[in-house]
Write a protein that holds these residues in place. Structure first.
Motif, PDB file in Angstrom:
ATOM      1  N   ALA A 198      30.478 -26.280  30.516  1.00 26.85           N
ATOM      2  CA  ALA A 198      30.808 -25.387  29.402  1.00 26.85           C
ATOM      3  C   ALA A 198      29.580 -24.662  28.886  1.00 26.85           C
ATOM      4  N   ALA A 199      28.420 -25.288  29.030  1.00 27.00           N
ATOM      5  CA  ALA A 199      27.181 -24.653  28.576  1.00 27.00           C
ATOM      6  C   ALA A 199      26.809 -23.470  29.463  1.00 27.00           C
ATOM      7  N   ARG A 200      27.376 -23.404  30.654  1.00 29.75           N
ATOM      8  CA  ARG A 200      27.043 -22.343  31.613  1.00 29.75           C
ATOM      9  C   ARG A 200      28.165 -21.320  31.809  1.00 29.75           C
ATOM     10  N   ILE A 201      29.379 -21.683  31.444  1.00 30.64           N
ATOM     11  CA  ILE A 201      30.512 -20.780  31.631  1.00 30.64           C
ATOM     12  C   ILE A 201      31.051 -20.380  30.258  1.00 30.64           C
ATOM     13  N   PRO A 202      31.005 -19.101  29.903  1.00 27.49           N
ATOM     14  CA  PRO A 202      31.517 -18.664  28.599  1.00 27.49           C
ATOM     15  C   PRO A 202      33.003 -18.959  28.446  1.00 27.49           C
ATOM     16  N   ALA A 203      33.429 -19.126  27.208  1.00 29.93           N
ATOM     17  CA  ALA A 203      34.828 -19.472  26.941  1.00 29.93           C
ATOM     18  C   ALA A 203      35.781 -18.394  27.446  1.00 29.93           C
ATOM     19  N   HIS A 204      35.403 -17.113  27.298  1.00 33.82           N
ATOM     20  CA  HIS A 204      36.319 -16.046  27.705  1.00 33.82           C
ATOM     21  C   HIS A 204      36.503 -16.031  29.223  1.00 33.82           C
ATOM     22  N   THR A 205      35.461 -16.419  29.979  1.00 28.51           N
ATOM     23  CA  THR A 205      35.593 -16.495  31.437  1.00 28.51           C
ATOM     24  C   THR A 205      36.552 -17.616  31.825  1.00 28.51           C
ATOM     25  N   ALA A 206      36.400 -18.782  31.181  1.00 32.28           N
ATOM     26  CA  ALA A 206      37.308 -19.899  31.450  1.00 32.28           C
ATOM     27  C   ALA A 206      38.735 -19.542  31.051  1.00 32.28           C
ATOM     28  N   LEU A 207      38.875 -18.796  29.954  1.00 32.12           N
ATOM     29  CA  LEU A 207      40.209 -18.393  29.501  1.00 32.12           C
ATOM     30  C   LEU A 207      40.885 -17.500  30.531  1.00 32.12           C
ATOM     31  N   ILE A 208      40.137 -16.580  31.095  1.00 37.26           N
ATOM     32  CA  ILE A 208      40.696 -15.690  32.117  1.00 37.26           C
ATOM     33  C   ILE A 208      41.132 -16.497  33.338  1.00 37.26           C
ATOM     34  N   VAL A 209      40.293 -17.442  33.761  1.00 37.73           N
ATOM     35  CA  VAL A 209      40.651 -18.291  34.901  1.00 37.73           C
ATOM     36  C   VAL A 209      41.929 -19.076  34.602  1.00 37.73           C
ATOM     37  N   GLY A 210      42.017 -19.638  33.384  1.00 36.48           N
ATOM     38  CA  GLY A 210      43.198 -20.411  33.010  1.00 36.48           C
ATOM     39  C   GLY A 210      44.462 -19.576  32.991  1.00 36.48           C
ATOM     40  N   LEU A 211      44.353 -18.322  32.545  1.00 37.27           N
ATOM     41  CA  LEU A 211      45.520 -17.446  32.497  1.00 37.27           C
ATOM     42  C   LEU A 211      45.940 -16.966  33.882  1.00 37.27           C
ATOM     43  N   LEU A 212      44.958 -16.767  34.760  1.00 33.77           N
ATOM     44  CA  LEU A 212      45.266 -16.244  36.093  1.00 33.77           C
ATOM     45  C   LEU A 212      45.697 -17.323  37.076  1.00 33.77           C
ATOM     46  N   ALA A 213      45.267 -18.566  36.841  1.00 33.21           N
ATOM     47  CA  ALA A 213      45.561 -19.635  37.797  1.00 33.21           C
ATOM     48  C   ALA A 213      47.052 -19.785  38.102  1.00 33.21           C
ATOM     49  N   PRO A 214      47.946 -19.793  37.091  1.00 33.84           N
ATOM     50  CA  PRO A 214      49.372 -19.935  37.415  1.00 33.84           C
ATOM     51  C   PRO A 214      49.940 -18.792  38.245  1.00 33.84           C
ATOM     52  N   TYR A 230      57.507 -28.866  42.826  1.00 38.56           N
ATOM     53  CA  TYR A 230      56.165 -29.359  42.516  1.00 38.56           C
ATOM     54  C   TYR A 230      55.380 -29.762  43.761  1.00 38.56           C
ATOM     55  N   LEU A 231      56.045 -30.035  44.850  1.00 43.12           N
ATOM     56  CA  LEU A 231      55.356 -30.532  46.042  1.00 43.12           C
ATOM     57  C   LEU A 231      54.899 -29.366  46.908  1.00 43.12           C
ATOM     58  N   ARG A 232      53.951 -28.628  46.378  1.00 42.47           N
ATOM     59  CA  ARG A 232      53.376 -27.490  47.078  1.00 42.47           C
ATOM     60  C   ARG A 232      51.864 -27.510  46.866  1.00 42.47           C
ATOM     61  N   PRO A 233      51.081 -27.220  47.894  1.00 41.25           N
ATOM     62  CA  PRO A 233      49.628 -27.173  47.710  1.00 41.25           C
ATOM     63  C   PRO A 233      49.209 -26.219  46.600  1.00 41.25           C
ATOM     64  N   GLN A 234      49.938 -25.096  46.482  1.00 42.21           N
ATOM     65  CA  GLN A 234      49.579 -24.112  45.462  1.00 42.21           C
ATOM     66  C   GLN A 234      49.704 -24.673  44.047  1.00 42.21           C
ATOM     67  N   VAL A 235      50.665 -25.591  43.834  1.00 44.56           N
ATOM     68  CA  VAL A 235      50.835 -26.181  42.504  1.00 44.56           C
ATOM     69  C   VAL A 235      49.634 -27.054  42.158  1.00 44.56           C
ATOM     70  N   LEU A 236      49.155 -27.823  43.130  1.00 43.14           N
ATOM     71  CA  LEU A 236      47.978 -28.665  42.888  1.00 43.14           C
ATOM     72  C   LEU A 236      46.749 -27.810  42.605  1.00 43.14           C
ATOM     73  N   ILE A 237      46.565 -26.751  43.364  1.00 45.49           N
ATOM     74  CA  ILE A 237      45.406 -25.870  43.158  1.00 45.49           C
ATOM     75  C   ILE A 237      45.486 -25.190  41.790  1.00 45.49           C
ATOM     76  N   ALA A 238      46.638 -24.594  41.492  1.00 47.85           N
ATOM     77  CA  ALA A 238      46.791 -23.873  40.221  1.00 47.85           C
ATOM     78  C   ALA A 238      46.668 -24.825  39.035  1.00 47.85           C
ATOM     79  N   SER A 239      47.262 -26.020  39.136  1.00 46.38           N
ATOM     80  CA  SER A 239      47.202 -26.979  38.032  1.00 46.38           C
ATOM     81  C   SER A 239      45.773 -27.438  37.780  1.00 46.38           C
ATOM     82  N   THR A 240      45.035 -27.686  38.846  1.00 39.55           N
ATOM     83  CA  THR A 240      43.646 -28.129  38.711  1.00 39.55           C
ATOM     84  C   THR A 240      42.797 -27.048  38.054  1.00 39.55           C
TER      85      THR A 240
END
Length: 329
Positions: A198-214, A230-240
Protein backbone atom coordinates in the motif's frame (compact mmCIF):
# COMPACT_ATOMS: atom_id res chain seq x y z
CA UNK A 1 -15.73 -5.42 19.76
CA UNK A 2 -14.13 -3.11 17.22
CA UNK A 3 -15.08 -3.53 13.58
CA UNK A 4 -12.76 -3.74 10.60
CA UNK A 5 -13.91 -1.40 7.79
CA UNK A 6 -12.29 -3.72 5.24
CA UNK A 7 -14.30 -6.79 6.21
CA UNK A 8 -17.59 -4.95 6.69
CA UNK A 9 -17.23 -3.11 3.38
CA UNK A 10 -16.42 -6.24 1.38
CA UNK A 11 -19.32 -8.07 3.03
CA UNK A 12 -21.54 -5.13 2.16
CA UNK A 13 -20.53 -5.14 -1.48
CA UNK A 14 -20.75 -8.93 -1.66
CA UNK A 15 -24.24 -9.16 -0.19
CA UNK A 16 -25.50 -6.45 -2.56
CA UNK A 17 -24.09 -8.56 -5.39
CA UNK A 18 -25.72 -11.73 -4.05
CA UNK A 19 -29.12 -10.03 -3.88
CA UNK A 20 -28.64 -8.77 -7.44
CA UNK A 21 -27.81 -12.27 -8.71
CA UNK A 22 -30.85 -13.75 -6.96
CA UNK A 23 -33.36 -11.12 -8.02
CA UNK A 24 -32.57 -9.37 -11.27
CA UNK A 25 -33.22 -12.22 -13.70
CA UNK A 26 -36.90 -11.20 -13.61
CA UNK A 27 -36.21 -7.50 -14.26
CA UNK A 28 -33.25 -7.09 -16.59
CA UNK A 29 -33.16 -8.18 -20.22
CA UNK A 30 -31.44 -11.56 -20.54
CA UNK A 31 -28.19 -10.28 -22.06
CA UNK A 32 -27.82 -7.55 -19.45
CA UNK A 33 -28.61 -9.92 -16.58
CA UNK A 34 -26.05 -12.45 -17.82
CA UNK A 35 -23.40 -9.74 -17.87
CA UNK A 36 -24.31 -8.46 -14.39
CA UNK A 37 -24.48 -11.98 -12.97
CA UNK A 38 -21.11 -12.95 -14.43
CA UNK A 39 -19.51 -9.75 -13.16
CA UNK A 40 -20.61 -10.49 -9.58
CA UNK A 41 -19.31 -14.05 -9.22
CA UNK A 42 -16.55 -12.83 -6.90
CA UNK A 43 -19.14 -12.35 -4.12
CA UNK A 44 -19.31 -15.88 -2.65
CA UNK A 45 -15.51 -16.33 -2.93
CA UNK A 46 -15.22 -13.08 -0.95
CA UNK A 47 -17.38 -14.50 1.85
CA UNK A 48 -15.22 -17.66 1.97
CA UNK A 49 -12.07 -15.53 2.00
CA UNK A 50 -13.37 -13.39 4.88
CA UNK A 51 -14.40 -16.45 6.89
CA UNK A 52 -10.78 -17.63 6.82
CA UNK A 53 -9.35 -14.12 7.21
CA UNK A 54 -11.18 -13.46 10.49
CA UNK A 55 -10.96 -16.92 12.03
CA UNK A 56 -8.68 -16.83 15.06
CA UNK A 57 -7.46 -20.27 16.13
CA UNK A 58 -7.45 -20.78 19.93
CA UNK A 59 -4.49 -22.63 21.34
CA UNK A 60 -6.01 -26.11 21.20
CA UNK A 61 -3.62 -28.93 22.00
CA UNK A 62 -5.73 -32.10 21.81
CA UNK A 63 -8.01 -33.65 19.23
CA UNK A 64 -10.91 -33.32 21.64
CA UNK A 65 -10.43 -29.56 21.98
CA UNK A 66 -10.22 -29.21 18.21
CA UNK A 67 -13.42 -31.22 17.68
CA UNK A 68 -15.25 -29.20 20.35
CA UNK A 69 -14.14 -25.96 18.69
CA UNK A 70 -15.40 -27.12 15.30
CA UNK A 71 -18.71 -28.35 16.72
CA UNK A 72 -19.31 -24.97 18.36
CA UNK A 73 -18.85 -23.17 15.04
CA UNK A 74 -21.01 -25.69 13.19
CA UNK A 75 -23.75 -25.33 15.80
CA UNK A 76 -23.79 -21.56 15.25
CA UNK A 77 -24.16 -22.12 11.52
CA UNK A 78 -26.78 -24.83 12.01
CA UNK A 79 -29.29 -22.45 13.63
CA UNK A 80 -29.91 -20.26 10.55
CA UNK A 81 -29.45 -23.22 8.20
CA UNK A 82 -32.21 -25.27 9.88
CA UNK A 83 -34.61 -22.38 10.48
CA UNK A 84 -34.48 -20.90 6.99
CA UNK A 85 -34.52 -24.32 5.35
CA UNK A 86 -37.73 -25.05 7.28
CA UNK A 87 -39.16 -21.63 6.37
CA UNK A 88 -38.58 -22.03 2.65
CA UNK A 89 -39.84 -25.61 2.78
CA UNK A 90 -43.11 -24.39 4.31
CA UNK A 91 -43.41 -21.77 1.59
CA UNK A 92 -43.51 -24.61 -0.91
CA UNK A 93 -47.07 -25.15 -2.09
CA UNK A 94 -47.10 -28.80 -1.01
CA UNK A 95 -44.27 -29.22 1.50
CA UNK A 96 -45.64 -32.37 3.11
CA UNK A 97 -45.88 -34.21 -0.19
CA UNK A 98 -42.12 -34.11 -0.80
CA UNK A 99 -40.67 -37.66 -0.65
CA UNK A 100 -38.27 -38.22 2.24
CA UNK A 101 -35.35 -39.01 -0.06
CA UNK A 102 -35.97 -35.77 -1.97
CA UNK A 103 -36.00 -33.85 1.31
CA UNK A 104 -32.41 -34.90 2.04
CA UNK A 105 -31.02 -35.08 -1.49
CA UNK A 106 -32.51 -31.82 -2.69
CA UNK A 107 -34.02 -29.50 -0.10
CA UNK A 108 -31.36 -30.01 2.59
CA UNK A 109 -28.36 -30.55 0.32
CA UNK A 110 -27.94 -27.01 -0.95
CA UNK A 111 -30.79 -26.82 -3.45
CA UNK A 112 -33.60 -25.87 -1.05
CA UNK A 113 -33.27 -22.08 -1.37
CA UNK A 114 -30.89 -19.57 -2.97
CA UNK A 115 -27.74 -19.38 -0.88
CA UNK A 116 -28.34 -22.58 1.11
CA UNK A 117 -25.34 -24.26 -0.53
CA UNK A 118 -23.07 -21.69 1.19
CA UNK A 119 -23.85 -23.29 4.55
CA UNK A 120 -23.11 -26.75 3.14
CA UNK A 121 -19.69 -25.48 2.07
CA UNK A 122 -18.99 -23.83 5.43
CA UNK A 123 -19.90 -26.98 7.35
CA UNK A 124 -17.18 -28.81 5.42
CA UNK A 125 -14.62 -26.01 5.61
CA UNK A 126 -14.91 -25.36 9.36
CA UNK A 127 -12.24 -27.87 10.52
CA UNK A 128 -9.94 -26.92 7.64
CA UNK A 129 -10.19 -23.21 8.40
CA UNK A 130 -9.47 -23.72 12.11
CA UNK A 131 -6.55 -26.02 11.35
CA UNK A 132 -4.98 -23.69 8.79
CA UNK A 133 -5.65 -20.60 10.93
CA UNK A 134 -3.43 -22.10 13.62
CA UNK A 135 -0.86 -23.67 11.29
CA UNK A 136 -0.60 -20.83 8.80
CA UNK A 137 0.04 -20.89 5.06
CA UNK A 138 3.39 -20.09 3.49
CA UNK A 139 3.76 -18.11 0.28
CA UNK A 140 4.86 -21.24 -1.58
CA UNK A 141 1.88 -23.23 -0.30
CA UNK A 142 -0.49 -20.43 -1.22
CA UNK A 143 0.96 -20.30 -4.73
CA UNK A 144 0.67 -24.08 -5.14
CA UNK A 145 -2.94 -24.18 -3.90
CA UNK A 146 -3.86 -21.20 -6.09
CA UNK A 147 -2.36 -22.73 -9.24
CA UNK A 148 -3.94 -26.09 -8.45
CA UNK A 149 -7.27 -24.27 -8.17
CA UNK A 150 -6.81 -22.89 -11.68
CA UNK A 151 -6.09 -26.40 -12.97
CA UNK A 152 -9.12 -27.90 -11.22
CA UNK A 153 -11.43 -25.18 -12.53
CA UNK A 154 -10.10 -25.59 -16.06
CA UNK A 155 -10.65 -29.35 -15.77
CA UNK A 156 -14.19 -29.00 -14.39
CA UNK A 157 -16.10 -29.06 -17.72
CA UNK A 158 -14.43 -32.33 -18.77
CA UNK A 159 -14.85 -33.73 -15.26
CA UNK A 160 -18.58 -33.08 -15.33
CA UNK A 161 -18.88 -34.82 -18.68
CA UNK A 162 -16.82 -37.86 -17.65
CA UNK A 163 -18.14 -38.26 -14.10
CA UNK A 164 -21.89 -37.57 -13.77
CA UNK A 165 -21.78 -37.69 -9.96
CA UNK A 166 -19.55 -34.60 -10.01
CA UNK A 167 -22.23 -32.82 -12.00
CA UNK A 168 -24.79 -33.71 -9.31
CA UNK A 169 -22.52 -32.41 -6.53
CA UNK A 170 -21.91 -29.19 -8.51
CA UNK A 171 -19.85 -26.70 -6.45
CA UNK A 172 -20.72 -28.16 -3.02
CA UNK A 173 -17.49 -30.14 -2.36
CA UNK A 174 -15.05 -28.15 -0.20
CA UNK A 175 -11.87 -28.68 -2.30
CA UNK A 176 -13.18 -26.24 -4.90
CA UNK A 177 -13.02 -23.43 -2.32
CA UNK A 178 -9.62 -24.12 -0.78
CA UNK A 179 -7.80 -21.39 -2.78
CA UNK A 180 -9.94 -18.74 -1.09
CA UNK A 181 -9.38 -20.28 2.35
CA UNK A 182 -5.62 -20.34 1.82
CA UNK A 183 -5.70 -16.77 0.53
CA UNK A 184 -7.68 -15.64 3.58
CA UNK A 185 -5.37 -17.34 6.09
CA UNK A 186 -2.23 -16.06 4.37
CA UNK A 187 -3.60 -12.50 4.20
CA UNK A 188 -4.48 -12.55 7.90
CA UNK A 189 -1.03 -13.80 8.88
CA UNK A 190 0.85 -11.37 6.62
CA UNK A 191 -0.98 -8.07 6.93
CA UNK A 192 2.37 -6.32 6.94
CA UNK A 193 2.82 -7.37 3.31
CA UNK A 194 -0.27 -5.39 2.32
CA UNK A 195 0.97 -2.37 4.27
CA UNK A 196 4.25 -2.45 2.37
CA UNK A 197 2.44 -2.77 -0.95
CA UNK A 198 0.00 0.00 0.00
CA UNK A 199 2.94 2.31 0.60
CA UNK A 200 3.93 1.86 -3.06
CA UNK A 201 0.57 1.65 -4.82
CA UNK A 202 -1.74 4.70 -4.60
CA UNK A 203 -5.31 4.11 -3.48
CA UNK A 204 -6.80 5.32 -6.78
CA UNK A 205 -4.69 2.80 -8.73
CA UNK A 206 -5.86 -0.05 -6.50
CA UNK A 207 -9.43 1.21 -6.84
CA UNK A 208 -9.22 1.07 -10.63
CA UNK A 209 -7.84 -2.47 -10.48
CA UNK A 210 -10.64 -3.51 -8.11
CA UNK A 211 -13.31 -2.04 -10.37
CA UNK A 212 -11.88 -3.55 -13.55
CA UNK A 213 -11.12 -7.02 -12.18
CA UNK A 214 -14.73 -8.31 -12.35
CA UNK A 215 -14.88 -7.26 -16.00
CA UNK A 216 -12.58 -10.22 -16.68
CA UNK A 217 -15.62 -12.41 -16.12
CA UNK A 218 -17.58 -10.63 -18.86
CA UNK A 219 -14.61 -10.62 -21.22
CA UNK A 220 -14.19 -14.38 -20.71
CA UNK A 221 -17.58 -14.93 -22.30
CA UNK A 222 -20.40 -17.29 -21.27
CA UNK A 223 -19.53 -20.50 -19.48
CA UNK A 224 -19.84 -23.79 -21.30
CA UNK A 225 -20.21 -27.22 -19.78
CA UNK A 226 -20.31 -26.04 -16.18
CA UNK A 227 -22.73 -26.93 -13.43
CA UNK A 228 -21.50 -23.97 -11.41
CA UNK A 229 -20.73 -20.37 -12.41
CA UNK A 230 -17.98 -20.30 -9.77
CA UNK A 231 -15.78 -23.13 -11.04
CA UNK A 232 -13.93 -21.12 -13.64
CA UNK A 233 -10.28 -20.01 -13.66
CA UNK A 234 -11.43 -16.48 -14.47
CA UNK A 235 -13.45 -16.32 -11.23
CA UNK A 236 -10.38 -17.20 -9.15
CA UNK A 237 -8.24 -14.63 -10.98
CA UNK A 238 -10.85 -11.85 -10.80
CA UNK A 239 -11.68 -12.58 -7.14
CA UNK A 240 -8.02 -12.54 -6.13
CA UNK A 241 -7.39 -9.24 -7.90
CA UNK A 242 -10.55 -7.68 -6.47
CA UNK A 243 -9.87 -8.75 -2.87
CA UNK A 244 -6.23 -7.68 -3.03
CA UNK A 245 -7.15 -4.30 -4.47
CA UNK A 246 -9.92 -3.85 -1.90
CA UNK A 247 -7.46 -4.50 0.93
CA UNK A 248 -5.13 -1.82 -0.45
CA UNK A 249 -7.97 0.69 -0.88
CA UNK A 250 -9.32 0.14 2.64
CA UNK A 251 -5.83 0.60 4.10
CA UNK A 252 -5.72 4.10 2.62
CA UNK A 253 -9.34 5.28 2.37
CA UNK A 254 -12.33 5.03 4.71
CA UNK A 255 -15.22 3.12 3.10
CA UNK A 256 -18.75 4.62 3.33
CA UNK A 257 -20.49 4.05 6.66
CA UNK A 258 -23.70 2.81 5.01
CA UNK A 259 -21.75 0.10 3.20
CA UNK A 260 -20.08 -1.00 6.43
CA UNK A 261 -23.49 -1.12 8.12
CA UNK A 262 -24.91 -3.40 5.43
CA UNK A 263 -21.87 -5.63 5.78
CA UNK A 264 -22.42 -6.08 9.53
CA UNK A 265 -25.83 -7.61 8.85
CA UNK A 266 -24.89 -9.56 5.74
CA UNK A 267 -26.01 -12.91 7.20
CA UNK A 268 -29.53 -11.60 7.84
CA UNK A 269 -29.71 -10.30 4.28
CA UNK A 270 -28.20 -13.52 2.93
CA UNK A 271 -30.85 -15.67 4.61
CA UNK A 272 -33.88 -13.40 4.22
CA UNK A 273 -33.44 -12.05 0.69
CA UNK A 274 -35.18 -15.02 -1.04
CA UNK A 275 -38.28 -14.38 1.10
CA UNK A 276 -38.54 -10.70 0.21
CA UNK A 277 -37.69 -11.30 -3.44
CA UNK A 278 -40.63 -13.71 -3.58
CA UNK A 279 -42.95 -11.29 -1.76
CA UNK A 280 -42.04 -8.32 -3.96
CA UNK A 281 -42.41 -10.32 -7.15
CA UNK A 282 -45.81 -11.55 -5.95
CA UNK A 283 -47.16 -8.05 -5.25
CA UNK A 284 -45.36 -5.89 -7.83
CA UNK A 285 -45.97 -7.12 -11.38
CA UNK A 286 -43.35 -4.73 -12.76
CA UNK A 287 -40.70 -6.88 -11.06
CA UNK A 288 -41.74 -9.89 -13.12
CA UNK A 289 -41.14 -8.50 -16.57
CA UNK A 290 -37.96 -8.43 -18.63
CA UNK A 291 -39.61 -6.42 -21.39
CA UNK A 292 -38.71 -3.04 -19.90
CA UNK A 293 -36.38 -0.91 -22.03
CA UNK A 294 -32.84 -0.75 -20.65
CA UNK A 295 -33.37 2.87 -19.60
CA UNK A 296 -36.18 1.74 -17.26
CA UNK A 297 -34.81 -1.68 -16.31
CA UNK A 298 -31.63 -0.36 -14.69
CA UNK A 299 -33.36 2.05 -12.24
CA UNK A 300 -36.01 -0.57 -11.50
CA UNK A 301 -33.28 -3.10 -10.73
CA UNK A 302 -31.61 -0.69 -8.29
CA UNK A 303 -34.92 -0.07 -6.52
CA UNK A 304 -35.63 -3.81 -6.35
CA UNK A 305 -32.26 -4.60 -4.76
CA UNK A 306 -32.57 -1.66 -2.34
CA UNK A 307 -36.05 -2.76 -1.21
CA UNK A 308 -34.92 -6.34 -0.60
CA UNK A 309 -31.90 -5.21 1.41
CA UNK A 310 -33.93 -2.70 3.45
CA UNK A 311 -36.64 -5.27 4.26
CA UNK A 312 -34.02 -7.86 5.24
CA UNK A 313 -32.18 -5.37 7.46
CA UNK A 314 -35.35 -4.32 9.27
CA UNK A 315 -36.43 -7.91 9.81
CA UNK A 316 -32.97 -8.87 10.99
CA UNK A 317 -32.96 -6.05 13.54
CA UNK A 318 -36.40 -7.08 14.79
CA UNK A 319 -35.26 -10.70 15.21
CA UNK A 320 -32.24 -9.46 17.11
CA UNK A 321 -34.37 -7.26 19.40
CA UNK A 322 -36.72 -10.11 20.36
CA UNK A 323 -33.81 -12.36 21.32
CA UNK A 324 -33.30 -14.37 18.13
CA UNK A 325 -29.82 -13.08 17.39
CA UNK A 326 -28.63 -16.62 16.58
CA UNK A 327 -30.75 -16.53 13.44
CA UNK A 328 -29.21 -13.40 11.94
CA UNK A 329 -25.71 -12.87 13.36
Amino acid sequence: MSRDPFGDSIRGLAIIGVVAIHSLDSVLPSALYQAVSACLRWCVPAFIFLTAFYTAAPNWTTTGEFVALCLTRIQRLAWPFILYSALYLLLNKQPFEIPLNKLFTTHLSGYGWPGQYYFIILFQLTPIVYWLARRGVTAHELGAIWVLGLVVYAWAPMGYREFPFLSQLADRPFPYWLPYVALGVYSARHRDVFKLIAARIPAHTALIVGLLAPLILIWAGPQEGHESPYLRPQVLIASTLFLGAARLVCDQLTPPRWLQYIGRYSLAIFCLNPLFIWLLRSHLPALNSTSHPWSHAAPLALVFVALVIAASLITGKLLQLIGLRKLVA
